[in-house]
Design a protein around this motif. Structure first.
Motif, PDB file in Angstrom:
ATOM      1  N   PRO A   1      -4.381   3.165   2.003  1.00  0.00           N
ATOM      2  CA  PRO A   1      -2.974   3.540   2.178  1.00  0.00           C
ATOM      3  C   PRO A   1      -2.556   3.636   3.638  1.00  0.00           C
ATOM      4  O   PRO A   1      -3.368   3.462   4.546  1.00  0.00           O
ATOM      5  CB  PRO A   1      -2.931   4.921   1.527  1.00  0.00           C
ATOM      6  N   ARG A   2      -1.294   3.941   3.817  1.00  0.00           N
ATOM      7  CA  ARG A   2      -0.781   4.305   5.133  1.00  0.00           C
ATOM      8  C   ARG A   2      -0.581   5.820   5.148  1.00  0.00           C
ATOM      9  O   ARG A   2      -0.272   6.413   4.116  1.00  0.00           O
ATOM     10  CB  ARG A   2       0.552   3.612   5.414  1.00  0.00           C
TER      11      ARG A   2
ATOM     12  N   ARG B   1       0.515   9.334   8.028  1.00  0.00           N
ATOM     13  CA  ARG B   1       0.869   9.802   9.368  1.00  0.00           C
ATOM     14  C   ARG B   1      -0.171  10.761   9.924  1.00  0.00           C
ATOM     15  O   ARG B   1      -0.241  10.988  11.124  1.00  0.00           O
ATOM     16  CB  ARG B   1       2.229  10.502   9.321  1.00  0.00           C
TER      17      ARG B   1
ATOM     18  N   ASN C   1       0.830  -1.198   0.000  1.00  0.00           N
ATOM     19  CA  ASN C   1       0.000   0.000   0.000  1.00  0.00           C
ATOM     20  C   ASN C   1       0.867   1.251   0.000  1.00  0.00           C
ATOM     21  O   ASN C   1       1.955   1.277   0.579  1.00  0.00           O
ATOM     22  CB  ASN C   1      -0.908   0.023   1.237  1.00  0.00           C
ATOM     23  N   ASP C   2       0.368   2.314  -0.642  1.00  0.00           N
ATOM     24  CA  ASP C   2       1.097   3.576  -0.654  1.00  0.00           C
ATOM     25  C   ASP C   2       1.135   4.178   0.743  1.00  0.00           C
ATOM     26  O   ASP C   2       0.258   3.960   1.569  1.00  0.00           O
ATOM     27  CB  ASP C   2       0.439   4.548  -1.621  1.00  0.00           C
ATOM     28  N   SER C   3       2.192   4.974   0.996  1.00  0.00           N
ATOM     29  CA  SER C   3       2.358   5.606   2.294  1.00  0.00           C
ATOM     30  C   SER C   3       2.582   7.099   2.103  1.00  0.00           C
ATOM     31  O   SER C   3       3.351   7.510   1.227  1.00  0.00           O
ATOM     32  CB  SER C   3       3.555   4.985   3.033  1.00  0.00           C
ATOM     33  N   TYR C   4       1.891   7.910   2.919  1.00  0.00           N
ATOM     34  CA  TYR C   4       1.967   9.364   2.800  1.00  0.00           C
ATOM     35  C   TYR C   4       2.158   9.993   4.175  1.00  0.00           C
ATOM     36  O   TYR C   4       1.826   9.405   5.202  1.00  0.00           O
ATOM     37  CB  TYR C   4       0.681   9.917   2.177  1.00  0.00           C
TER      38      TYR C   4
END
Length: 303
Positions: free
Chosen positions: A128-129, A131, A2-5
């Protein structure tokens, strides 16, 4: 994988038509245009552009139509480094006309109503991931995102730009509740701003802020309520200043700074934005903010 932002936002992207006039005319009167600009807009997307220019990896979940406006909206977000993490089909693009009054440094906004279409994407395996989650409404897509954030221990920032009781009802699930003076003016009438901030804080948020334009902002946290003065600049256009405040606050928060320094930093970025026309053109890069604070703030910032 999964994409991470750093920051994932859920919000409506607009195409802003910014029209500058010396003074907004009265009804049935006319006025010459001193400047015009087409630019991307929308509360959450503009906050993400600010966070991206400061160095964060950002993405937007949004409704995207198939018209020519959508092409311009998407291309600008891509240029600014904001990914479209999940596009939900929309019937039409959202457009706003911003009248920038040079006499009063105020703006009048005419906009098409739009919401992010409902999506089950946050409940699927491809979510996605991130923060930090950033939202500005209490629609089905935003509530789905909040549930996803809670499951994954992700803090949530809310832009309560206008008065809507549904936004206050979200407080228990919000980490950073940043509302405009317009929201707080309509909520809990008869109470002073300190009581309003404390009431929101008691519902759950770690930080509650009321932004007040050139009068700065009021910050409430566990240590109490404090005023954060605004930086004085020769403002040209205040369009998007609140949106940019949110994006800058997200950057500072993810740096781990205390709430007061986050608010000072966000105020500086918002002030610099006001030096150019439109909601995004004046958003500074990090080095520009660093120089500004060195010259306009009496304490050092450790970037």
């Amino acid at each position: 994988m999964n994409d991470s932002y750093d920051v994932l936002g859920v919000g409506v992207p607009y195409l802003d038509i910014v029209v500058q006039v010396a003074k907004v005319p009265a009804p049935n009167e006319s006025a010459p245009i001193s400047g015009i600009r087409f630019a991307g807009g929308g509360k959450v997307p503009t906050a993400l552009v600010a966070a991206s220019r400061l160095g964060l990896k950002t993405a937007l979940v949004a409704g995207v139509a198939g018209d020519s406006f959508a092409t311009a909206i998407r291309e600008e977000l891509e240029r600014e480094g904001v990914a479209i993490a999940h596009a939900v089909p929309a019937e039409r693009s959202a457009v706003s006309v911003v009248l920038a009054d040079e006499a009063t440094l105020s703006r009048t906004i005419l906009y098409s109503e739009a919401d992010v279409p409902a999506t089950d994407w946050f409940d699927g395996v491809g979510a996605p991931r991130a923060r930090l989650l950033h939202i500005s409404a209490a629609g089905p897509a935003e509530k789905s995102a909040i549930r996803w954030a809670k499951r994954n221990g992700i803090p949530v920032m809310l832009d309560a730009d206008y008065y809507d009781p549904a936004l206050a009802e979200l407080a228990a699930d919000i980490t950073l509740f940043i509302g405009s003076e317009h929201f707080f003016a309509g909520w809990m009438p008869g109470c002073d701003i300190g009581e309003k901030l404390a009431a929101i804080g008691d519902a759950g948020p770690q930080v509650v802020i009321a932004t007040m334009g050139e009068r700065g902002c009021m910050l409430h946290e566990t240590e109490g309520t404090r005023h954060v003065p605004a930086f004085r600049v020769e403002a040209v256009d205040t369009t998007g200043a609140g949106d940019v405040f949110h994006g800058a606050y997200a950057f500072a928060y993810l740096k781990g700074w205390n709430a007061y320094d986050c608010a000072v930093f966000a105020s500086a970025v918002s002030a610099l934005k006001c030096l150019d026309v439109g909601g995004r053109a004046g958003i500074p890069r990090l080095e520009e903010v660093r120089r500004f604070l060195e010259n306009h703030y009496d304490k050092p910032f450790h970037f």
